[in-house]
Design a protein around this motif. Sequence first.
Motif, PDB file in Angstrom:
ATOM      1  N   MET A 118       0.736  -1.067   0.030  1.00  0.00           N
ATOM      2  CA  MET A 118      -0.132   0.058   0.110  1.00  0.00           C
ATOM      3  C   MET A 118       0.717   1.053   0.008  1.00  0.00           C
ATOM      4  O   MET A 118       0.626   2.333  -0.819  1.00  0.00           O
ATOM      5  CB  MET A 118      -0.614   0.144   1.349  1.00  0.00           C
ATOM      6  CG  MET A 118      -2.018  -1.152   1.048  1.00  0.00           C
ATOM      7  SD  MET A 118      -2.821  -1.193   2.598  1.00  0.00           S
ATOM      8  CE  MET A 118      -3.729   0.207   2.956  1.00  0.00           C
ATOM      9  N   GLU A 120       3.895   1.732  -1.016  1.00  0.00           N
ATOM     10  CA  GLU A 120       4.664   1.757  -2.373  1.00  0.00           C
ATOM     11  C   GLU A 120       3.754   2.534  -3.138  1.00  0.00           C
ATOM     12  O   GLU A 120       4.401   3.678  -3.760  1.00  0.00           O
ATOM     13  CB  GLU A 120       4.685   0.437  -2.960  1.00  0.00           C
ATOM     14  CG  GLU A 120       6.017  -0.467  -2.744  1.00  0.00           C
ATOM     15  CD  GLU A 120       7.352   0.543  -2.921  1.00  0.00           C
ATOM     16  OE1 GLU A 120       7.978   1.018  -2.101  1.00  0.00           O
ATOM     17  OE2 GLU A 120       7.850   0.298  -4.085  1.00  0.00           O
ATOM     18  N   ASP A 121       2.633   2.366  -3.385  1.00  0.00           N
ATOM     19  CA  ASP A 121       1.525   3.215  -4.197  1.00  0.00           C
ATOM     20  C   ASP A 121       1.302   4.519  -3.684  1.00  0.00           C
ATOM     21  O   ASP A 121       1.248   5.514  -4.612  1.00  0.00           O
ATOM     22  CB  ASP A 121       0.301   2.347  -4.353  1.00  0.00           C
ATOM     23  CG  ASP A 121       0.362   1.452  -5.635  1.00  0.00           C
ATOM     24  OD1 ASP A 121      -0.760   0.823  -5.957  1.00  0.00           O
ATOM     25  OD2 ASP A 121       1.693   1.376  -6.209  1.00  0.00           O
ATOM     26  N   ILE A 122       1.175   4.934  -2.444  1.00  0.00           N
ATOM     27  CA  ILE A 122       0.873   5.887  -1.906  1.00  0.00           C
ATOM     28  C   ILE A 122       2.158   6.851  -1.983  1.00  0.00           C
ATOM     29  O   ILE A 122       1.960   8.119  -2.433  1.00  0.00           O
ATOM     30  CB  ILE A 122       0.665   5.836  -0.020  1.00  0.00           C
ATOM     31  CG1 ILE A 122      -0.622   4.998   0.084  1.00  0.00           C
ATOM     32  CG2 ILE A 122       0.873   7.168   0.493  1.00  0.00           C
ATOM     33  CD1 ILE A 122      -0.796   4.809   1.388  1.00  0.00           C
ATOM     34  N   LYS A 124       3.996   6.718  -4.748  1.00  0.00           N
ATOM     35  CA  LYS A 124       3.949   6.972  -6.115  1.00  0.00           C
ATOM     36  C   LYS A 124       2.756   8.085  -6.398  1.00  0.00           C
ATOM     37  O   LYS A 124       2.983   9.176  -7.037  1.00  0.00           O
ATOM     38  CB  LYS A 124       3.680   5.593  -7.037  1.00  0.00           C
ATOM     39  CG  LYS A 124       4.779   4.980  -7.040  1.00  0.00           C
ATOM     40  CD  LYS A 124       4.279   3.760  -8.157  1.00  0.00           C
ATOM     41  CE  LYS A 124       5.267   2.657  -7.811  1.00  0.00           C
ATOM     42  NZ  LYS A 124       4.781   1.451  -8.688  1.00  0.00           N
ATOM     43  N   LEU A 125       1.729   7.762  -5.616  1.00  0.00           N
ATOM     44  CA  LEU A 125       0.713   9.047  -5.767  1.00  0.00           C
ATOM     45  C   LEU A 125       1.112  10.181  -5.241  1.00  0.00           C
ATOM     46  O   LEU A 125       0.845  11.404  -5.797  1.00  0.00           O
ATOM     47  CB  LEU A 125      -0.639   8.403  -5.094  1.00  0.00           C
ATOM     48  CG  LEU A 125      -1.233   7.205  -5.825  1.00  0.00           C
ATOM     49  CD1 LEU A 125      -2.250   6.669  -4.774  1.00  0.00           C
ATOM     50  CD2 LEU A 125      -1.836   7.652  -6.946  1.00  0.00           C
ATOM     51  N   VAL A 129       6.490   9.148  -9.980  1.00  0.00           N
ATOM     52  CA  VAL A 129       7.783   8.169 -10.388  1.00  0.00           C
ATOM     53  C   VAL A 129       8.939   8.824 -10.845  1.00  0.00           C
ATOM     54  O   VAL A 129       9.882   7.975 -10.900  1.00  0.00           O
ATOM     55  CB  VAL A 129       6.966   7.109 -11.233  1.00  0.00           C
ATOM     56  CG1 VAL A 129       6.003   6.281 -10.571  1.00  0.00           C
ATOM     57  CG2 VAL A 129       6.633   7.858 -12.701  1.00  0.00           C
TER      58      VAL A 129
ATOM     59  N   TYR C 306      -0.678   3.549 -10.670  1.00  0.00           N
ATOM     60  CA  TYR C 306      -0.211   3.685  -9.017  1.00  0.00           C
ATOM     61  C   TYR C 306      -1.122   3.242  -8.057  1.00  0.00           C
ATOM     62  O   TYR C 306      -1.111   3.655  -6.909  1.00  0.00           O
ATOM     63  CB  TYR C 306       0.260   5.088  -9.099  1.00  0.00           C
ATOM     64  CG  TYR C 306       1.065   5.591 -10.210  1.00  0.00           C
ATOM     65  CD1 TYR C 306       0.843   7.055 -10.615  1.00  0.00           C
ATOM     66  CD2 TYR C 306       2.103   4.797 -10.623  1.00  0.00           C
ATOM     67  CE1 TYR C 306       1.669   7.340 -11.596  1.00  0.00           C
ATOM     68  CE2 TYR C 306       2.908   5.251 -12.062  1.00  0.00           C
ATOM     69  CZ  TYR C 306       2.580   6.686 -12.254  1.00  0.00           C
ATOM     70  OH  TYR C 306       3.476   6.878 -13.052  1.00  0.00           O
ATOM     71  N   THR C 307      -2.357   2.483  -8.569  1.00  0.00           N
ATOM     72  CA  THR C 307      -3.154   2.315  -7.251  1.00  0.00           C
ATOM     73  C   THR C 307      -3.374   0.782  -6.966  1.00  0.00           C
ATOM     74  O   THR C 307      -3.838   0.278  -5.996  1.00  0.00           O
ATOM     75  CB  THR C 307      -4.422   2.935  -7.517  1.00  0.00           C
ATOM     76  OG1 THR C 307      -4.877   2.574  -8.655  1.00  0.00           O
ATOM     77  CG2 THR C 307      -4.480   4.308  -7.182  1.00  0.00           C
ATOM     78  N   GLN C 309      -1.465  -1.788  -6.259  1.00  0.00           N
ATOM     79  CA  GLN C 309      -0.751  -2.384  -5.036  1.00  0.00           C
ATOM     80  C   GLN C 309      -1.429  -1.841  -4.012  1.00  0.00           C
ATOM     81  O   GLN C 309      -1.737  -2.401  -2.907  1.00  0.00           O
ATOM     82  CB  GLN C 309       0.698  -1.714  -5.168  1.00  0.00           C
ATOM     83  CG  GLN C 309       1.633  -2.614  -6.012  1.00  0.00           C
ATOM     84  CD  GLN C 309       3.158  -2.390  -5.885  1.00  0.00           C
ATOM     85  OE1 GLN C 309       3.409  -1.190  -6.011  1.00  0.00           O
ATOM     86  NE2 GLN C 309       3.801  -3.212  -5.384  1.00  0.00           N
ATOM     87  N   LEU C 310      -1.815  -0.702  -3.968  1.00  0.00           N
ATOM     88  CA  LEU C 310      -2.640  -0.050  -2.793  1.00  0.00           C
ATOM     89  C   LEU C 310      -3.854  -0.783  -2.674  1.00  0.00           C
ATOM     90  O   LEU C 310      -4.314  -1.432  -1.585  1.00  0.00           O
ATOM     91  CB  LEU C 310      -3.153   1.374  -3.102  1.00  0.00           C
ATOM     92  CG  LEU C 310      -3.681   2.306  -2.111  1.00  0.00           C
ATOM     93  CD1 LEU C 310      -3.234   2.181  -0.661  1.00  0.00           C
ATOM     94  CD2 LEU C 310      -4.147   3.692  -2.609  1.00  0.00           C
ATOM     95  N   GLY C 313      -2.945  -4.451  -1.601  1.00  0.00           N
ATOM     96  CA  GLY C 313      -2.779  -4.468  -0.168  1.00  0.00           C
ATOM     97  C   GLY C 313      -3.787  -4.326   0.608  1.00  0.00           C
ATOM     98  O   GLY C 313      -3.760  -4.934   1.854  1.00  0.00           O
TER      99      GLY C 313
END
Lengths: 304, 249, 344
Positions: A118, A120-122, A124-125, A129, C306-307, C309-310, C313
């Motif tokens: 989670m 990781e994406d946060i 990126k958001l 990148v 970009y979401t 994995q979020l 997870g």
Amino acid sequence: MEQLLRVAVDGLSFASYLFLVSAGLTFIYGVMRILNVAHGSLYGLGAYMAAWLVLRLWPGGAPGALALPPVWSYGVLLLAALIIGLVVGPLLERVFIQRVVDRGEVIPLVLTFALFLMLEDIMKLIWGVNPLGADLPYAMLGAVSLAGVNYPVYPFLLTGVAVVAAAALWLIINRSRFGKLVIAVIADREVSRALGIDVPRIYTFAFTLGAVLAALGGAFSAPMISVVPGVSVEVIILAFAVTTIGGLGSIGGAAIGALLVGVLRAAAVHYVPELDLFVIYALMTAILLVKPRGLFGGVEVRRI
Amino acid sequence: MGVVLETVNVTRYFGAVKAADDLSVQLAEGQTVGIVGPNGSGKTTFVNLVTGYVKPARGAVRFRGRDITPLTPRQITRLGIARSFQIPQLYLRLSVLENMLLALAIREQQHWDLWRPLKLPARVEEARCLLAQFGFDTGVDQPCAALPEGGRKLLDVALSFALRPSVLLLDEPTSGVSVEDKFAVMDRLMSVVRQSAITAVFIEHDMEVVARYAERVLVFAEGRILADGGPAAVFANPAVRTHVLGEGV
Amino acid sequence: MTLEERSLAAPELAGRRLPRALGLLEASGAVRAAVAVLVVLALVAPLLPGWLLFLLTVAFAKGLVVLGVVLLLRGDLVSFGHGLFYAAGAYTVAFALRWGVPVRDAAPLVLLGTLVATVVAALVGLFIARYRGIFFGMLSTAFTMILYSLLLKLYWLTGGTDGLAARPAGILGLQPAADTLRLTQYYFVLVLTAAVTYGAYRLAASPLGYLMRAIYDNEIRVEYMGASVRQAIYRTYVISGALGGLGGALAAVAVGHVAPDLAYWTSSGEFVFVALFGGAGSVFAPLLGAVVFEFVRNYAFKLSPYTWQLLLGSVLVLVILFAPGGLWSLLERLAQRARGGKRS
């Protein structure tokens, strides 16, 4: 001779940020018996926060709208680490981790892995990148000449931070009231509970302390590296190797493990570059097979 | 009747405590032996030593003349020595029937058979039969975790018995079993034991149970044998009366 | 009377002999549903678009690896290093093709890949079978990272980060044209998956299958019954590794390419993820988990790179906190309610 010096200096710098991350990881394990995969994310968050703050306050390396003196950038690195550690740490621990603390060792591990995904994406958001290169603190220190070769000064600062952090950690554990309670909880969870120690609060405290250390590692690494989404993934597996080698639960072990891994990798990079990753994991495997408790003991290994 | 199991000058420490002090015990084939003694006198240690769970500092354990001291519990079980536990050791999440089925499959060394299922009809039948002998008829598909304390004890004993050992060591088989059931359980167990000529050794705190079922009584105290003989003689022994029965102190 | 008692009491009824022999008579409702779904998936395949066939093919292949993880999970052993077998199977196919092995058909190559992974498991298992808990996990991770580090850096052998191609010349002697390649691969993998899953079903009902569950509960009792805990774990580990290699080889053939990432710790993490997501309650659960996972990942990624994995997870967090038996246990509960709770 100068090769050896190069290896030593490289090894030391590599070991420094590894120690910061691994010390937190091993400390959390010692207290909570949880291997926190999200520790890599805390490192990454620290790196991103630090890089972002430095780039905003000193865009292009020059003082920005607030016209702050560049030397304050070091303080900003520290600030970034504290923000991440003191905010994200307790958040993760209270909202998620505390709920699984009594479900063995594996479930918490997988939960922290989910949190890692989670985060990781946060990252990126929030930060995108594209690589963030906040090299102002690094560039400011310039280079020094040792034995006729130029070495950048910044990595020595990183080592200094690691040493100070280690000393602070030692003081907290051995000289503060919280530290004494932590030692009690490490020794025996159940007895501590029976003695009236607020174990959940100690857990939060220990986790936060570990998180601050990881974020410190990230924040002070940021000026040296290109902060990209992959940094968390890479660092956590290295930290696993270091803590395994040093012994889970042992901070001294994390230091020795970090030095070993750092020097070993630096040596490999200079002499046998194809094996620079291999040597680390080979050492990790060897330790697990021969002395599973690690070089400095730590916790009892479940092995029949 | 030959000696089936013996300890020869066996000594074992736990820290400073001598749990077994130069202990030499000989068990004869087919005997029914009761072991009594105060807590900490080395009764369970004796069973642990004899089944290889714990190794003596000195001395040897022999089974039908063969030295079994270095063997593991698994190897000793395979030789024909089975035990039950003071705290029942069961597969709590599996059903009563499944626990017994595993015992049978392992007894026949068929547990590595990948193709044939555990629940082979012949095996299931034998399992049900054995369980019935110990009072389990309905409810064998319940997970063991649902069993009351006495039931767990019984199952633990039944599992050890199912292995068809030549020596059966029972650690407090009736503790936790209700007063009404105690004798029923022991009656059933002992009648089966006598029919099969097994050497049965049971540790007990209940002297009535011992008096009723044991041919021979070993009294343990501080890692040594205080008395050894028929129940009447042993219980009349003044030293036993003081140390174990707590009289005339 | 339970179904089991009923089946034991009424022996050779016509039409029941084959299911009895196959051990399917006692199957639960959810298992029957899973078998039915597999049959449907086989029948409708020619109607499905290529991208969907591909997705299902890869999902099944990965499902096999996850099945391997689940076999160990039943004994409370979590392998965080199954990428080792996955990569071993995959790279064997690629190496064999690269170094001009005379056989270029997918079937024997997949078999070879499985064999290599089995040998690796047989070697690693000698050591790892003595470990438990997180140390088992850490050691498995260490081994897979060793393979990763070699695959990555010995680029002249392995192609480094670029990886290698894995394109066999045909499947089982068939040389499908480009437009039927996906379908052929799909059937190949589907049939293998069904066969292997059935094997796992028998394994779960076998003494070894129950032994793993017994080990989870009480290792001491196992030893005191006369069985070796270490042997049981070793054998299960080797079978688990074979499954990992098979899945890896099949995935390599389907994707047509292998890369060092297959052995990275995140790849192993993904298999553990799917194992818990699908559940460990049945040999079909990993397949279910893998298929749902691939779908979700595919769509979530398309929605926003970009979401995903979020999203995944969060799903895993929810599963761990609120549905520890995974998707399968939720399905079983649904099936029970559908029956009105008559019989589980």
